[in-house]
Enzyme design. Sequence first.
Site, short mmCIF file in Angstrom:
data_model
loop_
_atom_site.label_atom_id
_atom_site.label_comp_id
_atom_site.label_asym_id
_atom_site.label_seq_id
_atom_site.Cartn_x
_atom_site.Cartn_y
_atom_site.Cartn_z
N ASP A 12 0.14 -14.78 -8.84
CA ASP A 12 0.34 -16.22 -8.64
C ASP A 12 -0.47 -17.05 -9.64
O ASP A 12 0.07 -17.93 -10.32
CB ASP A 12 -0.05 -16.54 -7.18
CG ASP A 12 0.23 -17.98 -6.77
OD1 ASP A 12 -0.14 -18.89 -7.52
OD2 ASP A 12 0.80 -18.21 -5.68
N GLY A 22 2.12 -21.15 -4.96
CA GLY A 22 3.17 -20.69 -5.88
C GLY A 22 4.10 -19.71 -5.22
O GLY A 22 5.32 -19.89 -5.20
N ASP A 23 3.56 -18.64 -4.67
CA ASP A 23 4.39 -17.56 -4.12
C ASP A 23 5.33 -18.06 -3.02
O ASP A 23 6.52 -17.75 -3.02
CB ASP A 23 3.50 -16.46 -3.54
CG ASP A 23 3.08 -15.44 -4.59
OD1 ASP A 23 3.91 -15.06 -5.42
OD2 ASP A 23 1.91 -15.01 -4.55
N ILE A 24 4.79 -18.80 -2.07
CA ILE A 24 5.62 -19.22 -0.93
C ILE A 24 6.72 -20.17 -1.40
O ILE A 24 7.90 -20.02 -1.06
CB ILE A 24 4.75 -19.92 0.16
CG1 ILE A 24 3.66 -18.97 0.67
CG2 ILE A 24 5.63 -20.44 1.30
CD1 ILE A 24 4.11 -17.87 1.57
#
Lengths: 378, 378
Positions: B145, B173-175
């Site tokens: 991320d 970022g990831d979610i």
Amino acid sequence: MQHLLTGIRMLDFTRALAGPTCTRMFAEMGAEVIKVESAPGGEMGRSISKSCNVSKSGSERSLYYIQQNLNKKSLCIDFGSPAAMDLLRELVPHCDVVVENFRPGVIAQLGFGYEELKRLRPDIILCSISAMGQRGPLAQRPGYDYIAQAYSGITSMIGEPAQAPSIPLAAVGDISTGVHGAFGVAAALLHRARTGQGQWLDIALLDAYYHYHEVSVHQCSASGGAIQPSRAGRQMSYVCPAGVFKVRGGYIILMAFMHHWADLCRAMERPDLEQDPRYVNDTERLARRDEVVAIIEGWLERFADANAAVAYLESFDVPCAPVLNIAQTLKHPHLVERGTVRTVKDRLAGEFQMPGMPIKTSGYPANNELQAPLLGEH
Amino acid sequence: MQHLLTGIRMLDFTRALAGPTCTRMFAEMGAEVIKVESAPGGEMGRSISKSCNVSKSGSERSLYYIQQNLNKKSLCIDFGSPAAMDLLRELVPHCDVVVENFRPGVIAQLGFGYEELKRLRPDIILCSISAMGQRGPLAQRPGYDYIAQAYSGITSMIGEPAQAPSIPLAAVGDISTGVHGAFGVAAALLHRARTGQGQWLDIALLDAYYHYHEVSVHQCSASGGAIQPSRAGRQMSYVCPAGVFKVRGGYIILMAFMHHWADLCRAMERPDLEQDPRYVNDTERLARRDEVVAIIEGWLERFADANAAVAYLESFDVPCAPVLNIAQTLKHPHLVERGTVRTVKDRLAGEFQMPGMPIKTSGYPANNELQAPLLGEH
């Protein structure tokens, strides 16, 4: 325009950012989005980012408005006029979706609440976007991004531990909430195709922000409060080393935890560190994080700049990246080639760069010819 | 289970966070998600957040895995076995969507690239999620991320100006990238229903992060670099006062720019400030930001804590919020009532709290009975 969402029609009551992001993603993918703006000035977004507009035309066009409203149609009306309200009521049966981000309750006062919309079109999908959600004790709180961020616990996770939290100067709540809304609407359209039923979606910045907690909430809860997640500055708090490191003239991100530590030790030509029991795993290194950071930053001094350090570290497979500033992103070959950053040519404001459409598809290459509407143009 | 996406079947090759978020949102909305995990241990997410698991069963179940994989089915296979690969090839024609977040190119090496999938099912939708995207000079960068965050310019916008940037300890970022992917897949399904065509989606953390820049990119670009957006600590950089303020025992967010300044002056019983030309608008106040912050923080000292300050300020319609820590969010009446935070009851790990499903619909109330699969359970 042919794209994934061609054939869908949206009535768009949104202003500013989270709502317009939701409808703009639909518009960029081919949906017909009719943006309803209030006479005489149009939506508030038209007043933002005019001062930096160095357009050749000398116009006062808002770059902010352009960015958030590409490929929409603008319908400018007087919300106080019964004739205008009649016109909107005539439009509803021709629309698949209505999106709004007023304070909860306002859309119903205007005569376009879910029950009223259903009478006009039984299978209508209404997407309501707000800061704190349509219901609950905080529902009427003002809709600023940072207010939802503060209530979500995210603000408490950013900044140096012994100092005030920092706030990101980017719309990590508003934009993501718009994307959550777009997903909800697309899912409701799939459901309508199968069942013939409409839907009312309640999308909140608070919920989108809270959704970001990938470990903190369950760790605090399951430990009965023994774990109190909190901000840790520029380093991660549960692996080490992982975070921001100083180099000559700037900073890099370096992720050298777990098995990456051995690669970093090789890169630093320090086999002694790899064997040293004081640094043998993340737990030991976390206990000596300041030491670990000092060793790495001391070693990094030999590089001329962030790019030199990153190039060397990558040759040893150590995950890392330069911390780019905004100006650097505008001309980075990867971001330009991918269309992460794109150049638009507005009819009045001329040519400038803005973020690209983040949904990239094999069937429909990026289209950089899209325009944002003039007030009441359609 | 009836929900918006009932009837859709997904083959899920994802690990860790961005990919599993995309498929988990589908699973929570009724899709049948078949998660393919590698024998013998299953995906890497099963090793995260075990240490804090104070479950009554004494098991070592990963709370992280539970959170990211609710309502999926688990199929555990040996990726080296030809029989297992045959089984996956048999499954593909029964699936509408394949989602993967390997490093670019790996899914094709495994024999499930887009061309191969199309041979198995011509209208297949493949969603590839990665850090930097499927193409471009940085495509092979490791998928953390913060690496995508650094290249996106977002890291440079967080933290005190004269210090190293801070990193948010949450998966912003990831979610969000997972949600971008979910929207892309839903849009591609709508397109398939209309045209019969499949699609390959290229979803990147870099693009999702860059999408957050609501003003910085166009301001830097259109000003020809005269505006160099950068981090500004705990205060916004283009309006004032707006940001984090210290109170007894904690912090609040206070947004008193533009017309809110007059309300704050009334709340502070300082009509003189409202008239004072040194503070008459945001431009003047920005030029004296340290003074403005000092005046407000001096006045805030009279309150016992953040809640007292917020209650008083709200009675004057000044937008503000307490900066809650994670423990405070777990029991906040609004977050609990809305299901922003939810309690799950895992078969092995027992009861704990995690973030709720952020897409709330009128037709399908929250279902807190969902379970994450045991390895190979299905």
